[in-house]
Design a protein around this motif. Sequence first.
Motif, PDB file in Angstrom:
ATOM      1  N   PRO A  81       1.686 -40.678 -18.051  1.00  0.00           N
ATOM      2  CA  PRO A  81       1.170 -39.304 -18.005  1.00  0.00           C
ATOM      3  C   PRO A  81       0.355 -39.033 -16.751  1.00  0.00           C
ATOM      4  O   PRO A  81       0.360 -37.923 -16.235  1.00  0.00           O
ATOM      5  N   VAL A  82      -0.353 -40.049 -16.248  1.00  0.00           N
ATOM      6  CA  VAL A  82      -1.073 -39.894 -14.984  1.00  0.00           C
ATOM      7  C   VAL A  82      -0.235 -40.598 -13.925  1.00  0.00           C
ATOM      8  O   VAL A  82       0.004 -41.796 -14.020  1.00  0.00           O
ATOM      9  N   LYS A  83       0.208 -39.844 -12.950  1.00  0.00           N
ATOM     10  CA  LYS A  83       1.124 -40.437 -11.972  1.00  0.00           C
ATOM     11  C   LYS A  83       0.371 -41.147 -10.860  1.00  0.00           C
ATOM     12  O   LYS A  83       0.851 -42.143 -10.319  1.00  0.00           O
ATOM     13  N   ALA A  84      -0.765 -40.600 -10.476  1.00  0.00           N
ATOM     14  CA  ALA A  84      -1.511 -41.214  -9.383  1.00  0.00           C
ATOM     15  C   ALA A  84      -2.946 -40.714  -9.406  1.00  0.00           C
ATOM     16  O   ALA A  84      -3.241 -39.667 -10.002  1.00  0.00           O
ATOM     17  N   ALA A  85      -3.829 -41.491  -8.767  1.00  0.00           N
ATOM     18  CA  ALA A  85      -5.215 -41.047  -8.618  1.00  0.00           C
ATOM     19  C   ALA A  85      -5.585 -41.172  -7.147  1.00  0.00           C
ATOM     20  O   ALA A  85      -5.091 -42.068  -6.447  1.00  0.00           O
ATOM     21  N   VAL A  86      -6.425 -40.263  -6.688  1.00  0.00           N
ATOM     22  CA  VAL A  86      -6.903 -40.310  -5.305  1.00  0.00           C
ATOM     23  C   VAL A  86      -8.424 -40.433  -5.352  1.00  0.00           C
ATOM     24  O   VAL A  86      -9.095 -39.584  -5.940  1.00  0.00           O
ATOM     25  N   PHE A  87      -8.957 -41.497  -4.780  1.00  0.00           N
ATOM     26  CA  PHE A  87     -10.403 -41.730  -4.837  1.00  0.00           C
ATOM     27  C   PHE A  87     -11.003 -41.871  -3.457  1.00  0.00           C
ATOM     28  O   PHE A  87     -10.441 -42.594  -2.625  1.00  0.00           O
ATOM     29  N   PRO A  88     -12.154 -41.245  -3.216  1.00  0.00           N
ATOM     30  CA  PRO A  88     -12.943 -41.678  -2.054  1.00  0.00           C
ATOM     31  C   PRO A  88     -13.701 -42.939  -2.484  1.00  0.00           C
ATOM     32  O   PRO A  88     -14.188 -43.003  -3.605  1.00  0.00           O
ATOM     33  N   LEU A  89     -13.770 -43.925  -1.604  1.00  0.00           N
ATOM     34  CA  LEU A  89     -14.441 -45.171  -1.986  1.00  0.00           C
ATOM     35  C   LEU A  89     -15.878 -44.884  -2.403  1.00  0.00           C
ATOM     36  O   LEU A  89     -16.361 -45.381  -3.409  1.00  0.00           O
ATOM     37  N   VAL A  90     -16.559 -44.046  -1.566  1.00  0.00           N
ATOM     38  CA  VAL A  90     -17.904 -43.590  -1.929  1.00  0.00           C
ATOM     39  C   VAL A  90     -17.959 -42.079  -1.743  1.00  0.00           C
ATOM     40  O   VAL A  90     -17.139 -41.499  -1.022  1.00  0.00           O
ATOM     41  N   ASP A  91     -18.944 -41.480  -2.395  1.00  0.00           N
ATOM     42  CA  ASP A  91     -19.006 -40.016  -2.426  1.00  0.00           C
ATOM     43  C   ASP A  91     -19.780 -39.479  -1.211  1.00  0.00           C
ATOM     44  O   ASP A  91     -20.694 -38.668  -1.359  1.00  0.00           O
ATOM     45  N   ASP A 142     -20.000 -39.754   3.574  1.00  0.00           N
ATOM     46  CA  ASP A 142     -19.443 -40.182   4.874  1.00  0.00           C
ATOM     47  C   ASP A 142     -18.070 -39.577   5.177  1.00  0.00           C
ATOM     48  O   ASP A 142     -17.212 -40.224   5.770  1.00  0.00           O
ATOM     49  N   GLY A 143     -17.834 -38.376   4.695  1.00  0.00           N
ATOM     50  CA  GLY A 143     -16.570 -37.697   5.023  1.00  0.00           C
ATOM     51  C   GLY A 143     -15.395 -38.131   4.170  1.00  0.00           C
ATOM     52  O   GLY A 143     -14.298 -37.564   4.279  1.00  0.00           O
ATOM     53  N   MET A 144     -15.594 -39.141   3.328  1.00  0.00           N
ATOM     54  CA  MET A 144     -14.452 -39.612   2.520  1.00  0.00           C
ATOM     55  C   MET A 144     -14.006 -38.593   1.456  1.00  0.00           C
ATOM     56  O   MET A 144     -12.798 -38.394   1.273  1.00  0.00           O
ATOM     57  N   PRO A 145     -14.951 -37.942   0.731  1.00  0.00           N
ATOM     58  CA  PRO A 145     -14.506 -36.991  -0.313  1.00  0.00           C
ATOM     59  C   PRO A 145     -13.614 -35.891   0.264  1.00  0.00           C
ATOM     60  O   PRO A 145     -12.632 -35.493  -0.380  1.00  0.00           O
ATOM     61  N   GLU A 146     -13.908 -35.431   1.463  1.00  0.00           N
ATOM     62  CA  GLU A 146     -13.117 -34.328   2.047  1.00  0.00           C
ATOM     63  C   GLU A 146     -11.675 -34.776   2.281  1.00  0.00           C
ATOM     64  O   GLU A 146     -10.707 -34.063   1.981  1.00  0.00           O
ATOM     65  N   VAL A 147     -11.518 -36.002   2.817  1.00  0.00           N
ATOM     66  CA  VAL A 147     -10.149 -36.499   3.089  1.00  0.00           C
ATOM     67  C   VAL A 147      -9.411 -36.703   1.767  1.00  0.00           C
ATOM     68  O   VAL A 147      -8.238 -36.339   1.622  1.00  0.00           O
ATOM     69  N   ALA A 148     -10.142 -37.250   0.794  1.00  0.00           N
ATOM     70  CA  ALA A 148      -9.511 -37.509  -0.512  1.00  0.00           C
ATOM     71  C   ALA A 148      -9.072 -36.191  -1.147  1.00  0.00           C
ATOM     72  O   ALA A 148      -7.990 -36.092  -1.723  1.00  0.00           O
ATOM     73  N   GLY A 156     -13.688 -46.383   4.573  1.00  0.00           N
ATOM     74  CA  GLY A 156     -14.191 -46.241   5.941  1.00  0.00           C
ATOM     75  C   GLY A 156     -13.075 -46.342   6.965  1.00  0.00           C
ATOM     76  O   GLY A 156     -13.023 -45.585   7.947  1.00  0.00           O
ATOM     77  N   GLN A 157     -12.146 -47.240   6.714  1.00  0.00           N
ATOM     78  CA  GLN A 157     -11.061 -47.456   7.678  1.00  0.00           C
ATOM     79  C   GLN A 157     -10.152 -46.214   7.804  1.00  0.00           C
ATOM     80  O   GLN A 157      -9.602 -45.948   8.860  1.00  0.00           O
ATOM     81  N   THR A 158     -10.030 -45.487   6.690  1.00  0.00           N
ATOM     82  CA  THR A 158      -9.171 -44.289   6.709  1.00  0.00           C
ATOM     83  C   THR A 158      -9.600 -43.353   7.838  1.00  0.00           C
ATOM     84  O   THR A 158      -8.782 -42.736   8.523  1.00  0.00           O
ATOM     85  N   LEU A 159     -10.926 -43.269   8.004  1.00  0.00           N
ATOM     86  CA  LEU A 159     -11.445 -42.311   8.971  1.00  0.00           C
ATOM     87  C   LEU A 159     -11.089 -42.716  10.400  1.00  0.00           C
ATOM     88  O   LEU A 159     -11.013 -41.874  11.286  1.00  0.00           O
ATOM     89  N   THR A 160     -10.825 -44.003  10.608  1.00  0.00           N
ATOM     90  CA  THR A 160     -10.491 -44.431  11.962  1.00  0.00           C
ATOM     91  C   THR A 160      -8.989 -44.579  12.186  1.00  0.00           C
ATOM     92  O   THR A 160      -8.473 -44.232  13.232  1.00  0.00           O
ATOM     93  N   ASP A 161      -8.249 -45.114  11.165  1.00  0.00           N
ATOM     94  CA  ASP A 161      -6.815 -45.356  11.465  1.00  0.00           C
ATOM     95  C   ASP A 161      -5.846 -44.571  10.563  1.00  0.00           C
ATOM     96  O   ASP A 161      -4.645 -44.833  10.550  1.00  0.00           O
ATOM     97  N   GLN A 162      -6.381 -43.625   9.787  1.00  0.00           N
ATOM     98  CA  GLN A 162      -5.508 -42.752   8.968  1.00  0.00           C
ATOM     99  C   GLN A 162      -4.656 -43.534   7.962  1.00  0.00           C
ATOM    100  O   GLN A 162      -3.508 -43.187   7.689  1.00  0.00           O
TER     101      GLN A 162
END
Length: 575
Positions: free
Chosen positions: A476-486, A488-494, A539-545
């Motif tokens: 029923p849940v196909k996928a989840a998208v999480f920022p590692l922490v809430d 440092d810009g992670m929530p916006e990308v998530a 954190g790495q997402t922000l540097t290497d996508q």
Amino acid sequence: MADANPVKSMDSIMSLCKRRGFIYQASEIYGGINGFWDYGPLGAQLKKNLREAWWQDMIMNPCWGRKGPNGERVRCVPVETRIIQHPKVWEASGHVGGFNDPMVDCKACKARFRADHMWVAGFADLGKAEGVNERFPEFPLALYEEAKASGNPAKIMEAVKEMRTVHRLDAMLKEDFQKPRFFKTAVGGSLNEAAEQLNLSKREAKAFITPVVAWAGSLADFRSIVGEGAPCPNCGEANSLTEPRQFNLMFKTIVGALGTEDDKAYLRPETAQGIFVQFKNVVDTTRVKVPFGIGNTGTSFRNEVTPRNFTFRSREFDQAELEFFCHPSESQEWYKFWRDFRMEWWQSIGLKSENLILREHAKDELSHYSVGTSDVEYRFPFTAPGYGELEGIAHRGDYDLKQHQEHSRQKLEYFDTTRGEILPNGGKKGEKYLPHCIEPAAGLDRGVLALLCEAYTRDESRPSPEFLKLHPRIAPVKAAVFPLVDKDGMPEVAEKLYDELAAKYGKVGFIETDAKQSIGKRYARMDEAGCPFCFTVDGQTLTDQTVTVRDRDAGGQERIGIANVSAYLAEKLGV
Ligand code: ATP
């Protein structure tokens, strides 16, 4: 060594189902209502996914595009028919007259059993009990006598098991079966359950277990089968069983305001009859040609006398049924084709082959009209080591169309222009016939239950020891998208990734996102919901996508480009 296939605890499965919103007791705040279950958010979506997988693989692209025994693509169309039909439909189908289960009550403990689920284990008189040890020195006579004297079915069964496993009961049965019964006891459960409980092969079981199937007589007749003073299978009280009584399983209702007996109608006990009743309309208004199938899904009702085993035997449940109409001469081949495909299909959505069997009914098990029936059976925790029916595939001959033709006085024959002798102009004369019908009849609630039981996994070494290994197509849940922490810009990308996935895949299931709590807790929640993939922005997402993708079953992670997440998911979900 740990059992490779341990029996799972039904209590743990039910508690996970409640805790995570898969299945709730119906009307729970009023104390519940026996035999009815509701689905919570995850359960509702799981069941929808199962129904849609059925719809897709049976109607829209039947049998995954495979060719049938006639060498052509299998063709099927849907209908959606009503729960309430003309009462005559159920007279024609035999449900009003015959859909009865004779039941037996225990006067002492008030337990109720289906008479055809009673069985009687009788021992051959082993050449007088005293002589038995001479021929079979190892025979545990004392155990046997003690059990017999106790009159307690559980004890008797223990003794039977002991004798069977250790003391060559097979040989004794072969030699002595014809002799008078040594003792008799009535026990609840089907004949198959009996065989499984006693660790007997079906053939052996048949030799000394008598199911009380065709009961139709008096209490004296019943007693002559189950034995004088036969104890209650539940409480063991002797002489406490009533004679079997008929109970009609159809729910009655009243149509219209007058409320007289003449306005009586029934809630359908199966979806199949709606198909037969509309067969002629479908043939006349569409371009279908025999062989073809008509599918119907929806809710059915049976006033089951003893609803039990969670949703397995409910009073309201959903079915997904197909009637496949074919020429009588081709019906056996189509029967085998559907039987094999349905087994393969359940495996394709995650039921492991070691827990699934295809059981061909013996001739004496078949309904009076059936030419052949096979059941796809699953090893539920409450049936293990035995199996419970998930789907029946029946060759129904022309029984239903014939019945409706007679009762409605409407011609339901099909005119087949591809058959008959060749005419001088090269065309065919045509042939009129009542098609034969192959019916794969599945239960969606039992399907959901089997999928949940199969998926339920315990692994104490994981931070989330309980998780559901649901097949991605059904989850029923196909996928989840999480920022590692809430931060440092992670929530916006998530959130951006979440928006993209929800827009694309929301039609097949939930896409979750959550920034609160530790990442371990968030993974654990997803594991319990059976979510196959978690994408984490770190954190790495922000540097290497790139993001991490976590595999639910292995717990491992890999990195993929954020731009590739959607394609990755599409491939894994098969959409
Ligand atoms: P059973 O012998 O278990 O009563 P059945 O042979 O009467 O089942 P069918 O009439 O063949 O069942 O119905 C087709 C399917 O509908 C079954 O294989 C099962 O999955 C589902 N089904 C039937 N009765 C129930 C019920 N009371 N609760 C849930 N599902 C049911």
